[in-house]
Design an enzyme around this catalytic site. Sequence first.
Site, PDB file in Angstrom:
ATOM      1  N   HIS A 159     -13.738  24.504   7.939  1.00 31.49           N
ATOM      2  CA  HIS A 159     -12.553  24.012   7.223  1.00 31.49           C
ATOM      3  C   HIS A 159     -12.687  24.290   5.724  1.00 31.49           C
ATOM      4  CE1 HIS A 159     -10.563  21.804  10.500  1.00 31.49           C
ATOM      5  NE2 HIS A 159     -11.791  21.654  10.969  1.00 31.49           N
ATOM      6  N   GLU A 193     -10.582  24.392   3.535  1.00 30.74           N
ATOM      7  CA  GLU A 193      -9.704  23.562   2.700  1.00 30.74           C
ATOM      8  C   GLU A 193     -10.451  22.405   2.047  1.00 30.74           C
ATOM      9  OE1 GLU A 193      -9.599  23.763   5.988  1.00 30.74           O
ATOM     10  OE2 GLU A 193      -8.983  21.904   6.976  1.00 30.74           O
ATOM     11  N   SER A 232       0.846  -1.189   0.000  1.00 24.24           N
ATOM     12  CA  SER A 232       0.000   0.000   0.000  1.00 24.24           C
ATOM     13  C   SER A 232       0.887   1.247   0.000  1.00 24.24           C
ATOM     14  CB  SER A 232      -0.920  -0.016   1.210  1.00 24.24           C
ATOM     15  OG  SER A 232      -0.147   0.035   2.369  1.00 24.24           O
ATOM     16  N   LYS A 281      -2.708   4.652  -4.737  1.00 27.33           N
ATOM     17  CA  LYS A 281      -3.923   4.074  -5.312  1.00 27.33           C
ATOM     18  C   LYS A 281      -5.036   5.131  -5.396  1.00 27.33           C
ATOM     19  CE  LYS A 281      -4.700   0.437  -3.085  1.00 27.33           C
ATOM     20  NZ  LYS A 281      -5.737   0.374  -2.051  1.00 27.33           N
ATOM     21  N   GLY A 282      -5.099   5.988  -4.386  1.00 28.51           N
ATOM     22  CA  GLY A 282      -6.127   7.031  -4.353  1.00 28.51           C
ATOM     23  C   GLY A 282      -5.959   8.014  -5.503  1.00 28.51           C
ATOM     24  N   CYS A 320     -10.179  26.760  12.135  1.00 31.55           N
ATOM     25  CA  CYS A 320     -10.798  26.024  13.231  1.00 31.55           C
ATOM     26  C   CYS A 320     -10.060  26.265  14.551  1.00 31.55           C
ATOM     27  CB  CYS A 320     -10.926  24.548  12.875  1.00 31.55           C
ATOM     28  SG  CYS A 320     -12.281  23.764  13.788  1.00 31.55           S
ATOM     29  N   GLN A 344      -9.867  29.624  16.928  1.00 32.74           N
ATOM     30  CA  GLN A 344     -10.166  29.661  18.364  1.00 32.74           C
ATOM     31  C   GLN A 344      -8.966  30.202  19.157  1.00 32.74           C
ATOM     32  OE1 GLN A 344     -11.285  25.609  19.302  1.00 32.74           O
ATOM     33  NE2 GLN A 344     -13.221  25.732  18.174  1.00 32.74           N
ATOM     34  N   GLU A 361     -12.611   2.232  -5.102  1.00 32.34           N
ATOM     35  CA  GLU A 361     -11.256   1.909  -4.656  1.00 32.34           C
ATOM     36  C   GLU A 361     -11.325   1.063  -3.396  1.00 32.34           C
ATOM     37  OE1 GLU A 361      -8.881   5.315  -3.543  1.00 32.34           O
ATOM     38  OE2 GLU A 361      -7.326   4.027  -2.690  1.00 32.34           O
ATOM     39  N   LYS A 419      12.044  -5.435 -10.715  1.00 27.68           N
ATOM     40  CA  LYS A 419      11.581  -6.819 -10.535  1.00 27.68           C
ATOM     41  C   LYS A 419      10.053  -6.899 -10.648  1.00 27.68           C
ATOM     42  CE  LYS A 419      14.630  -9.442  -9.814  1.00 27.68           C
ATOM     43  NZ  LYS A 419      15.381 -10.039 -10.950  1.00 27.68           N
ATOM     44  N   LYS A 471       6.770  -8.792 -19.784  1.00 33.09           N
ATOM     45  CA  LYS A 471       6.774  -9.809 -18.718  1.00 33.09           C
ATOM     46  C   LYS A 471       5.490  -9.723 -17.894  1.00 33.09           C
ATOM     47  CE  LYS A 471      10.923 -11.585 -16.724  1.00 33.09           C
ATOM     48  NZ  LYS A 471      12.051 -11.338 -15.824  1.00 33.09           N
TER      49      LYS A 471
HETATM   50  N1  GLN Z   1     -10.415  21.258  18.977  1.00 27.21           N
HETATM   51  C1  GLN Z   1     -11.296  22.255  18.490  1.00 27.21           C
HETATM   52  C2  GLN Z   1     -12.757  21.881  18.680  1.00 27.21           C
HETATM   53  O1  GLN Z   1     -13.074  20.741  18.843  1.00 27.21           O
HETATM   54  C3  GLN Z   1     -10.992  22.568  17.029  1.00 27.21           C
HETATM   55  C4  GLN Z   1     -11.240  21.437  16.102  1.00 27.21           C
HETATM   56  C5  GLN Z   1     -10.558  21.606  14.801  1.00 27.21           C
HETATM   57  O2  GLN Z   1      -9.603  22.360  14.651  1.00 27.21           O
HETATM   58  N2  GLN Z   1     -10.969  20.847  13.811  1.00 27.21           N
HETATM   59  O3  GLN Z   1     -13.617  22.728  18.648  1.00 27.21           O
END
Ligand code: GLN
Length: 551
Positions: A526, A528, A22, A26-27, A395, A399, A150, A196, A232
């Site tokens: 998040h 991202e 692995s 693969k992803g 996140c 905070q 997958e 190989k 091969k």
């Molecule tokens: N630990 C923080 C919470 O639970 C932030 C979580 C995070 O950054 N994903 O609120």
Amino acid sequence: MFSFSKAKTDPKYIFVVGGVMSGVGKGVAASSIGKILKAKGFKVTAIKIDPYINVDAGTMNPTEHGEVFVLDDGYETDQDMGNYERFLDESFPSINYMTTGRVYQEVIRRERNLEYGGKNVEVVPDVPLEVIRRIKEAQAQAQADVTIVEIGGTIGEYQNIIFLEAARMLKQQHHKDVGVVMVSYVPIPGNIGEMKTKPTQYAARSLNSVGLQADVILARAAVPLDEKRKEKIAIFCNIPNERVISAPDVKSIYDVPGNYEQDGLGDILTDVLSLPQTKTDLREWQSFVDKSKNATKEVEIAVVGKYFSSGEFVLSDVYISVLEAVKTAAYHLDLKPKITYLSSQEFETGKTPLSELDKFGGILVPGGFGETGVEGKIKVIEYARTKKIPYFGICYGMQLAVIEYARNVAGMKDAHTAEVKKNIEYPVIDIMESQKAIVQEGKFGGTMRLGAYPCVLKDGTLAREIFGTDKISERHRHRYEVNPTFIPKLEEAGMVFSGTSPDGVLMEVAELPREVHPFFIGIQSHPEFLSRPLTPHPIFSAFIKAASEKK
Ligand code: GLN
């Protein structure tokens, strides 16, 4: 984009399985296959199967398993789902991810509800049948022409056998509609210096022993395959030469679809699945890839986190979506991203001096949990704030920015998060009311505030300017929140809560005005998870732009 004329063909399935070992991509292979077929005009969806008992990926340690990727509907999944969403530029629902635990949970639930009508419920065929039911459900929800599945782990492992059995059964039922791609590793042992193929041959035979035959083999190796090895593998794994695809290491994962296409993988797959032959249009993708290569002006970003214990390899896996979002945002601005990982603990102990941060254009503190390295992160945030270095907190990073401001500007000396310290005067970050009972009962799995939630943005703020709209939706994964009790005090001291839940109760974005700081923003969600190579997330783009403009 041209479009493939609908219907007439039955839904098709491609199982992507791993041979030899692995961790060979693969992803990315599954994502790239999806990308190519989508570029051929087919509607594609992608499923990841993980052979763990864990019901979701949320309870796994990220240093062992990598990032926990959260879907819109809140399911906590493997990072490969993030690759699928990024390559295919689509959001997938929870039916597209399953673990052994999830599958058994459903089989047992149905058994308890007498849904099997009194018959013996058996591991085989009932468990593979549930796997097939989920695969077909995902296909139906997406109305997909091609569903890529997958299977995690490696052929020959005891753990994924029921999933291979599901593939075999599906193929037995729909012979012409199921293809199998084996991603195999071809080592070059140092002392021999020669490629190989034998491990791949054994893997192909293990696959045969569970009743499956590879249609295509993607041969992962440090270098491209030569003709002799190709032959091969073809002869001993029982496939035509041209269906052995050379998959050498590449600099960027985004090169992979183009490389496969050069070997004609798209046409091979449509051939395997008896789909109409169409042209592959990878132009938009390719121009992004070119952009990523042509950028020369560097932008230096520091990512300050705590997951360093297992070295850099794991670190980049833990924050993979954040790193990809930074990189792709930079490429679109014709910048070459240089990302440095810094351990927050080392700022805490003083091993790394804060002045180390001066050379970066921007500082990013990503999501995180618990006490480790927290004071180091807070010190870093204070430095970014006072030295006017562009700061972006995600996140936990948001905070902690609130905590830093409370302590050092708003006069709340012992401010902290209830996650780390209880019984304090200023719990500026506190547990949500709805979460208290959950935690007391120890029901940790899948119970955070998860998935997409709406947020409204205030006029005249940095956030409003960045997003270009006053309503956004972002994915969440957290248990704690800005404590409403202390908001007036924080606002009086100059912090701006520019984004909130529509009812105004939950603080979603915190920022400092442009007059006092060139770029200082934290977001509770998040972003991202929604950043895609072709459409980087605006908050990442704004951060990278600010970083590139830092004096
Ligand atoms: N630990 C923080 C919470 O639970 C932030 C979580 C995070 O950054 N994903 O609120």
